[in-house]
Design a protein around this motif. Sequence first.
Motif, PDB file in Angstrom:
ATOM      1  N   LEU A  53       0.825  -1.239  -0.062  1.00 15.32           N
ATOM      2  CA  LEU A  53      -0.149  -0.197   0.140  1.00 15.32           C
ATOM      3  C   LEU A  53       0.886   1.316  -0.032  1.00 15.32           C
ATOM      4  O   LEU A  53       0.366   2.160  -0.400  1.00 15.32           O
ATOM      5  CB  LEU A  53      -0.831  -0.042   1.318  1.00 15.32           C
ATOM      6  CG  LEU A  53      -2.265   0.839   1.000  1.00 15.32           C
ATOM      7  CD1 LEU A  53      -2.940   0.529  -0.283  1.00 15.32           C
ATOM      8  CD2 LEU A  53      -3.160   0.405   2.382  1.00 15.32           C
ATOM      9  N   ASP A  54       2.012   0.987   0.705  1.00 16.88           N
ATOM     10  CA  ASP A  54       3.001   2.448   0.847  1.00 16.88           C
ATOM     11  C   ASP A  54       3.403   2.825  -0.702  1.00 16.88           C
ATOM     12  O   ASP A  54       3.414   4.098  -0.993  1.00 16.88           O
ATOM     13  CB  ASP A  54       4.184   1.980   1.588  1.00 16.88           C
ATOM     14  CG  ASP A  54       3.807   2.251   2.891  1.00 16.88           C
ATOM     15  OD1 ASP A  54       2.630   2.861   3.391  1.00 16.88           O
ATOM     16  OD2 ASP A  54       4.588   1.758   4.146  1.00 16.88           O
ATOM     17  N   ASN A  55       3.601   1.743  -1.710  1.00 16.74           N
ATOM     18  CA  ASN A  55       4.063   2.052  -2.970  1.00 16.74           C
ATOM     19  C   ASN A  55       2.782   2.401  -3.781  1.00 16.74           C
ATOM     20  O   ASN A  55       3.234   3.151  -4.628  1.00 16.74           O
ATOM     21  CB  ASN A  55       4.434   0.663  -3.601  1.00 16.74           C
ATOM     22  CG  ASN A  55       6.080   0.258  -3.157  1.00 16.74           C
ATOM     23  OD1 ASN A  55       6.639   0.993  -2.852  1.00 16.74           O
ATOM     24  ND2 ASN A  55       6.144  -1.080  -3.525  1.00 16.74           N
ATOM     25  N   ILE A  56       1.755   1.893  -3.463  1.00 19.72           N
ATOM     26  CA  ILE A  56       0.708   2.305  -4.220  1.00 19.72           C
ATOM     27  C   ILE A  56       0.571   4.221  -3.882  1.00 19.72           C
ATOM     28  O   ILE A  56       0.244   5.021  -4.527  1.00 19.72           O
ATOM     29  CB  ILE A  56      -0.383   1.639  -3.929  1.00 19.72           C
ATOM     30  CG1 ILE A  56      -0.322   0.374  -4.544  1.00 19.72           C
ATOM     31  CG2 ILE A  56      -1.819   2.229  -4.596  1.00 19.72           C
ATOM     32  CD1 ILE A  56      -1.311  -0.920  -4.066  1.00 19.72           C
ATOM     33  N   LYS A  57       0.413   4.493  -2.455  1.00 17.31           N
ATOM     34  CA  LYS A  57       0.293   5.673  -2.336  1.00 17.31           C
ATOM     35  C   LYS A  57       1.378   6.548  -2.731  1.00 17.31           C
ATOM     36  O   LYS A  57       1.094   7.615  -3.090  1.00 17.31           O
ATOM     37  CB  LYS A  57       0.537   5.715  -0.788  1.00 17.31           C
ATOM     38  CG  LYS A  57      -0.813   5.387   0.023  1.00 17.31           C
ATOM     39  CD  LYS A  57      -0.481   5.581   1.822  1.00 17.31           C
ATOM     40  CE  LYS A  57      -1.586   4.835   2.466  1.00 17.31           C
ATOM     41  NZ  LYS A  57      -1.360   4.660   4.004  1.00 17.31           N
ATOM     42  N   GLY A  64       1.054  13.478  -8.796  1.00 17.66           N
ATOM     43  CA  GLY A  64       0.736  14.833  -8.075  1.00 17.66           C
ATOM     44  C   GLY A  64      -0.554  14.997  -7.230  1.00 17.66           C
ATOM     45  O   GLY A  64      -1.108  16.015  -7.109  1.00 17.66           O
ATOM     46  N   TYR A  65      -1.046  14.009  -6.611  1.00 15.65           N
ATOM     47  CA  TYR A  65      -2.235  14.095  -5.833  1.00 15.65           C
ATOM     48  C   TYR A  65      -1.932  13.780  -4.452  1.00 15.65           C
ATOM     49  O   TYR A  65      -0.696  13.056  -4.082  1.00 15.65           O
ATOM     50  CB  TYR A  65      -3.132  12.955  -6.317  1.00 15.65           C
ATOM     51  CG  TYR A  65      -3.371  13.221  -7.691  1.00 15.65           C
ATOM     52  CD1 TYR A  65      -4.282  14.345  -8.400  1.00 15.65           C
ATOM     53  CD2 TYR A  65      -2.968  12.343  -8.841  1.00 15.65           C
ATOM     54  CE1 TYR A  65      -4.618  14.540  -9.560  1.00 15.65           C
ATOM     55  CE2 TYR A  65      -3.103  12.719 -10.051  1.00 15.65           C
ATOM     56  CZ  TYR A  65      -3.945  13.734 -10.417  1.00 15.65           C
ATOM     57  OH  TYR A  65      -4.026  13.977 -11.906  1.00 15.65           O
ATOM     58  N   ASP A  66      -2.813  14.379  -3.559  1.00 13.24           N
ATOM     59  CA  ASP A  66      -2.185  13.900  -1.969  1.00 13.24           C
ATOM     60  C   ASP A  66      -3.157  12.829  -1.631  1.00 13.24           C
ATOM     61  O   ASP A  66      -4.378  12.683  -1.759  1.00 13.24           O
ATOM     62  CB  ASP A  66      -2.817  15.451  -1.162  1.00 13.24           C
ATOM     63  CG  ASP A  66      -1.499  16.390  -1.641  1.00 13.24           C
ATOM     64  OD1 ASP A  66      -0.330  15.894  -1.845  1.00 13.24           O
ATOM     65  OD2 ASP A  66      -1.882  17.420  -1.654  1.00 13.24           O
TER      66      ASP A  66
END
Length: 68
Positions: A53-57, A64-66
Amino acid sequence: MEKATLNVEGMSCSHCENAIMKAVGALGGVDSVMVDLEGKAVTVEYDAAKASLDNIKQEIEEQGYDVV
Ligand SMILES: [Cu+2]
């Protein structure tokens, strides 16, 4: 297969939707990506043995999104 929904700020149109779907979908181990513009959410299904999930985030943030 794991399923997670992330709250993502900054997505406003189909371009954003496509950018995220393409970038996250290209990550190894990611099976599906769903973008909900109105709900400001990205739902991913992924194989936890191959993707995190960290890689996906991180990938969403690189576009460019938060992720909040
Ligand atoms: Cu856009």
